[in-house]
Design a protein around this motif. Sequence first.
Motif, short mmCIF file in Angstrom:
data_model
loop_
_atom_site.label_atom_id
_atom_site.label_comp_id
_atom_site.label_asym_id
_atom_site.label_seq_id
_atom_site.Cartn_x
_atom_site.Cartn_y
_atom_site.Cartn_z
N VAL A 107 0.79 -1.00 -0.01
CA VAL A 107 0.03 -0.03 -0.02
C VAL A 107 0.93 1.23 -0.08
O VAL A 107 1.63 1.32 0.98
N PRO A 108 0.69 1.97 -1.05
CA PRO A 108 1.63 3.20 -1.14
C PRO A 108 1.36 4.34 -0.06
O PRO A 108 0.03 4.40 0.07
N LEU A 109 2.23 5.02 0.57
CA LEU A 109 2.11 6.18 1.15
C LEU A 109 1.97 7.56 0.28
O LEU A 109 2.75 7.44 -0.61
N LEU A 110 1.30 8.51 0.76
CA LEU A 110 1.53 9.82 0.21
C LEU A 110 3.06 10.23 0.32
O LEU A 110 3.77 10.39 1.25
N ALA A 111 3.67 10.51 -0.85
CA ALA A 111 5.17 10.93 -1.08
C ALA A 111 4.96 12.33 -1.45
O ALA A 111 4.32 12.63 -2.54
N GLU A 112 6.04 13.42 -0.94
CA GLU A 112 6.07 14.56 -1.71
C GLU A 112 7.02 14.22 -2.73
O GLU A 112 8.18 14.53 -2.64
N ILE A 113 6.44 14.33 -4.07
CA ILE A 113 7.28 14.04 -5.36
C ILE A 113 7.80 15.27 -5.77
O ILE A 113 9.19 15.42 -6.34
N LYS A 114 7.22 16.34 -5.51
CA LYS A 114 7.61 17.75 -6.05
C LYS A 114 7.12 18.55 -4.74
O LYS A 114 6.41 18.28 -3.85
N PRO A 115 7.64 19.93 -4.77
CA PRO A 115 7.49 20.52 -3.63
C PRO A 115 5.80 21.07 -3.42
O PRO A 115 5.38 21.38 -4.33
N ASN A 116 5.30 20.29 -2.38
CA ASN A 116 3.98 20.47 -1.99
C ASN A 116 2.92 19.90 -2.91
O ASN A 116 1.83 19.93 -3.17
#
Length: 383
Positions: free
Chosen positions: A340-349
Motif C-alpha cells: 500500500v503506497p503512502l503519500l510522498a512529496e514527489i515535487k514541492p507541495n
Amino acid sequence: MSFAEGVAPEATSTQATPGITEPNGEPLLSIRNLEVHFDLGGATVWDKVTRASLGRASRRVVKAVDGVSLDIHPGETVGLVGESGCGKSTLGRALLRLTEPTGGQVLFKNRDLAQLTAREMRRVRRHLQMIFQDPYSSLNPRMTVGRIIGEPVKTFDLAGSRAEVEARVCELMETVGLSPRFIKRYPHEFSGGQQQRIGIARALALNPDFIVADEPISALDISIQAQIMNLMQRLQREKNLTYLFISHDLRAVRHIADRVAVMYLGRLVEVADARVIYAEPLMPYTKALISAVPVPDPEVEAVRRRIILEGDVPSPVNSPSGCPFHTRCPYAIQVCSEIVPLLAEIKPNHFAACIRISAEHPDIDTVEPGRAPGLQNTVRVTG
C-alpha cells in the motif's frame, strides 16, 4: 435573475480565490489517519467457504474512509474530488462528527473532536457548518425561510429577542443575495438556486470558521452553478471562511479550489495546488479524471485525447490488496498488488501515493502513517 425576483446579481469572475496562508502555516483543521468503517454484519456464502480454514466467522466491512490524512489551512478552499462512491461525502460528514469515525483524529484548532463530550461538541459545532447537496431536501418544508435561518441563532442564544433574530435573518438573506421580503415564504416557493442560498445563509448564521460544502452545485442548473460559486468566493473573502469543497465536477473545483485532494476507494492518492494538479497531474487516476473534463473550444475538444480507465471501481467491501488503484492502472507492476503506497512529496507541495512514481524519485519526502501532507509533517528517506 434580478434582485426583484429575489436574487441579487453576483460577480462573474472566473479566477479561483487565492489562499490566504502559506501551506506550511498552522492548519485550522488537521485530519490524521481518519477511518470510517461500516460493519455490514454477516459474511456471504463465498466468504464463509473461503475463510472457513481461519476458524472464525468473517464479517463484511465497508472501508468508506481508510486512513486519510490532510491539513486544511485558514482561508483556503480544498477541493475533494473522485468518482461516486469513493468516500468523499462520508469524509466530509466525519469531519463534523455527523458520521462517527472508527479511527484516527480530526483536530480543529488543535482540539481532537472525537474526544469531546456532547456538550463540548455542541459548543464547537457552531464553528463547523455544512452546505448540503440537495438544497430542498435539507430545508424543512413546514418552516418559513425566516424560521429556517433563524433557528440556529435562537438555538445558540445569539440574539436576545424575536426582533433581533429577525434582524439577523434579514441581514443574512441580504448577504446571500435574497430579498428580506421573502422571509415568510416556504422553501417550495423558491428556485433551486435560491434554496441553496437559503442553505448557505443558514450555514453562516453562527459565524463559522469552517464549512463542508458537499456537492453544493450538483443539483443546480449550470447557469446557476457559477452564481453559487461566485457567492461562496465572495463570502470567503469577506468572512475569512475555510471550505472543504466536495465535488465530482472538476470544472467547478478548478474554478474555486486553492488545493485539490484526489480520493479513490477511501484513500487520498494525490494532493497539490489546484493549478499544478490540472497542469501536471502525477497519478494515472488523476490524469483520467482531468481528461474527462470537456474543453469549451470545439476544435481542441475534437483532437483531445481522452483517457479511458478499464474495469470498474472495486467494492469497498472487498478492496484489492496493495495499491487500491492497481486493478485499473495501465502502469501497474507486480509490487503494486503487494504494498500500500503512502503519500510522498514527489515535487514541492505535490503529493502522490504511487509506488512506481516514488521509485522514479529515489530521494523524496514520504509521509509517515497518520501524518498529513505538509512540510512540517514529513520525514526524509533516501532510496
